[in-house]
Every structure is written in structure tokens, then in C-alpha cells.
Write a protein that holds these residues in place. Sequence first.
Motif, PDB file in Angstrom:
ATOM      1  N   GLY A   9       0.895  -1.216   0.026  1.00  0.00           N
ATOM      2  CA  GLY A   9       0.002  -0.141   0.138  1.00  0.00           C
ATOM      3  C   GLY A   9       0.870   1.318   0.084  1.00  0.00           C
ATOM      4  N   GLY A  10       0.292   2.366  -0.439  1.00  0.00           N
ATOM      5  CA  GLY A  10       1.013   3.467  -0.686  1.00  0.00           C
ATOM      6  C   GLY A  10       0.467   4.388  -1.417  1.00  0.00           C
ATOM      7  N   LYS A  11       1.159   5.708  -1.806  1.00  0.00           N
ATOM      8  CA  LYS A  11       0.728   6.755  -2.795  1.00  0.00           C
ATOM      9  C   LYS A  11       1.152   6.697  -4.034  1.00  0.00           C
ATOM     10  N   VAL A  12       0.493   6.602  -5.074  1.00  0.00           N
ATOM     11  CA  VAL A  12       1.140   6.891  -6.443  1.00  0.00           C
ATOM     12  C   VAL A  12       1.688   8.286  -6.613  1.00  0.00           C
ATOM     13  N   ILE A  13       2.798   8.337  -6.867  1.00  0.00           N
ATOM     14  CA  ILE A  13       3.418   9.893  -6.923  1.00  0.00           C
ATOM     15  C   ILE A  13       3.847  10.162  -8.600  1.00  0.00           C
ATOM     16  N   LYS A  14       3.881   9.016  -9.450  1.00  0.00           N
ATOM     17  CA  LYS A  14       4.057   9.112 -10.885  1.00  0.00           C
ATOM     18  C   LYS A  14       3.439   8.005 -11.537  1.00  0.00           C
ATOM     19  N   VAL A  15       2.911   8.030 -12.567  1.00  0.00           N
ATOM     20  CA  VAL A  15       2.495   7.217 -13.642  1.00  0.00           C
ATOM     21  C   VAL A  15       3.510   7.525 -15.004  1.00  0.00           C
ATOM     22  N   SER A  16       3.906   6.605 -15.173  1.00  0.00           N
ATOM     23  CA  SER A  16       5.248   6.640 -16.230  1.00  0.00           C
ATOM     24  C   SER A  16       4.689   6.211 -17.563  1.00  0.00           C
ATOM     25  N   VAL A  17       3.523   5.475 -17.709  1.00  0.00           N
ATOM     26  CA  VAL A  17       3.086   5.302 -18.998  1.00  0.00           C
ATOM     27  C   VAL A  17       1.535   5.643 -19.309  1.00  0.00           C
ATOM     28  N   LYS A  18       1.232   5.640 -20.582  1.00  0.00           N
ATOM     29  CA  LYS A  18      -0.122   5.838 -21.003  1.00  0.00           C
ATOM     30  C   LYS A  18      -0.699   4.636 -21.898  1.00  0.00           C
ATOM     31  N   VAL A  19      -1.887   4.690 -22.130  1.00  0.00           N
ATOM     32  CA  VAL A  19      -2.610   3.570 -22.923  1.00  0.00           C
ATOM     33  C   VAL A  19      -1.846   3.684 -24.504  1.00  0.00           C
ATOM     34  N   GLY A  20      -1.531   2.570 -24.878  1.00  0.00           N
ATOM     35  CA  GLY A  20      -1.104   2.406 -26.256  1.00  0.00           C
ATOM     36  C   GLY A  20       0.313   2.198 -26.393  1.00  0.00           C
ATOM     37  N   ASP A  21       1.296   2.686 -25.008  1.00  0.00           N
ATOM     38  CA  ASP A  21       2.658   2.647 -25.083  1.00  0.00           C
ATOM     39  C   ASP A  21       3.083   1.149 -25.244  1.00  0.00           C
ATOM     40  N   GLN A  22       4.161   0.975 -25.741  1.00  0.00           N
ATOM     41  CA  GLN A  22       4.884  -0.419 -25.922  1.00  0.00           C
ATOM     42  C   GLN A  22       5.978  -0.420 -24.747  1.00  0.00           C
ATOM     43  N   ILE A  23       5.909  -1.504 -23.656  1.00  0.00           N
ATOM     44  CA  ILE A  23       6.807  -1.403 -22.901  1.00  0.00           C
ATOM     45  C   ILE A  23       7.487  -2.832 -22.781  1.00  0.00           C
ATOM     46  N   GLY A  24       8.632  -3.072 -22.163  1.00  0.00           N
ATOM     47  CA  GLY A  24       9.368  -4.092 -22.040  1.00  0.00           C
ATOM     48  C   GLY A  24       9.601  -4.492 -20.619  1.00  0.00           C
ATOM     49  N   GLU A  25      10.226  -5.646 -20.471  1.00  0.00           N
ATOM     50  CA  GLU A  25      10.405  -6.144 -19.083  1.00  0.00           C
ATOM     51  C   GLU A  25      11.283  -5.253 -18.632  1.00  0.00           C
ATOM     52  N   ASP A  26      11.068  -5.011 -17.170  1.00  0.00           N
ATOM     53  CA  ASP A  26      11.783  -3.804 -16.185  1.00  0.00           C
ATOM     54  C   ASP A  26      11.820  -2.456 -16.708  1.00  0.00           C
ATOM     55  N   ASP A  27      10.869  -2.073 -17.502  1.00  0.00           N
ATOM     56  CA  ASP A  27      10.439  -0.624 -17.814  1.00  0.00           C
ATOM     57  C   ASP A  27       9.548  -0.093 -16.691  1.00  0.00           C
ATOM     58  N   GLU A  28       9.881   1.045 -16.356  1.00  0.00           N
ATOM     59  CA  GLU A  28       9.115   1.646 -15.080  1.00  0.00           C
ATOM     60  C   GLU A  28       7.711   1.941 -15.464  1.00  0.00           C
ATOM     61  N   VAL A  29       6.623   1.615 -14.738  1.00  0.00           N
ATOM     62  CA  VAL A  29       5.551   1.979 -15.228  1.00  0.00           C
ATOM     63  C   VAL A  29       4.754   2.974 -14.172  1.00  0.00           C
ATOM     64  N   ALA A  30       5.209   3.028 -12.958  1.00  0.00           N
ATOM     65  CA  ALA A  30       4.808   3.927 -11.910  1.00  0.00           C
ATOM     66  C   ALA A  30       5.933   4.199 -10.896  1.00  0.00           C
ATOM     67  N   VAL A  31       5.733   5.162 -10.077  1.00  0.00           N
ATOM     68  CA  VAL A  31       6.406   5.221  -8.677  1.00  0.00           C
ATOM     69  C   VAL A  31       5.425   5.444  -7.463  1.00  0.00           C
ATOM     70  N   LEU A  32       5.792   4.431  -6.490  1.00  0.00           N
ATOM     71  CA  LEU A  32       4.831   4.356  -5.451  1.00  0.00           C
ATOM     72  C   LEU A  32       5.587   5.022  -4.146  1.00  0.00           C
ATOM     73  N   GLU A  33       5.134   5.871  -3.277  1.00  0.00           N
ATOM     74  CA  GLU A  33       5.531   6.247  -2.086  1.00  0.00           C
ATOM     75  C   GLU A  33       5.171   5.501  -0.992  1.00  0.00           C
ATOM     76  N   ALA A  34       5.992   4.705  -0.206  1.00  0.00           N
ATOM     77  CA  ALA A  34       5.592   4.012   0.798  1.00  0.00           C
ATOM     78  C   ALA A  34       6.450   3.866   1.927  1.00  0.00           C
ATOM     79  N   MET A  35       5.880   4.180   3.111  1.00  0.00           N
ATOM     80  CA  MET A  35       6.865   4.164   4.309  1.00  0.00           C
ATOM     81  C   MET A  35       7.918   5.127   4.080  1.00  0.00           C
TER      82      MET A  35
END
Length: 70
Positions: A9-35
Motif C-alpha cells: 500500500g502507498g501513494k502513487v506519485i508518478k505514472v510513467s505510461v499511458k494507454v498504447g505505450d509499448q513497454i518491455g520487461e523492467d520498464d518503469e510504469v509508476a512510482v509508489l511512495e510507501a514508508m
Amino acid sequence: MAEIKAPMGGKVIKVSVKVGDQIGEDDEVAVLEAMKMEMPILSEDDGTVAEVKVEAGQTVEAEQVLVVLS
């Protein structure tokens, strides 16, 4: 279809992708702030972003789906 879920659980501080984006393994999709730490959320699969289920500023729970890949 693959789902990328919040590892904790935590707060989403950044979303790095949008619908239609091609992504690969280990690509960042979001950043979560927790603890008081920022945690990049990475894709475990290659694919196309079919759906983004969160937005920056949103609080999420552990195992909540953040992004759906097709």
C-alpha cells in the motif's frame, strides 16, 4: 493480459505510461511512495499498455492493479 500490481500500500506519485505505450520487461510504469521511500514499479513482461487504472496522487492498497498489459 498481464496485470502490474502494487507490491504494498502507498501513494502513487508518478505514472510513467499511458494507454498504447509499448513497454518491455523492467520498464518503469509508476512510482509508489510507501514508508517514506519512493519505489519504482517495474513491468515483469513485454506488452502494450491496455489500461492505466491509477493516477498520480491516488492511494492504493497492496495487490491493487495499477496497469493492464495486452
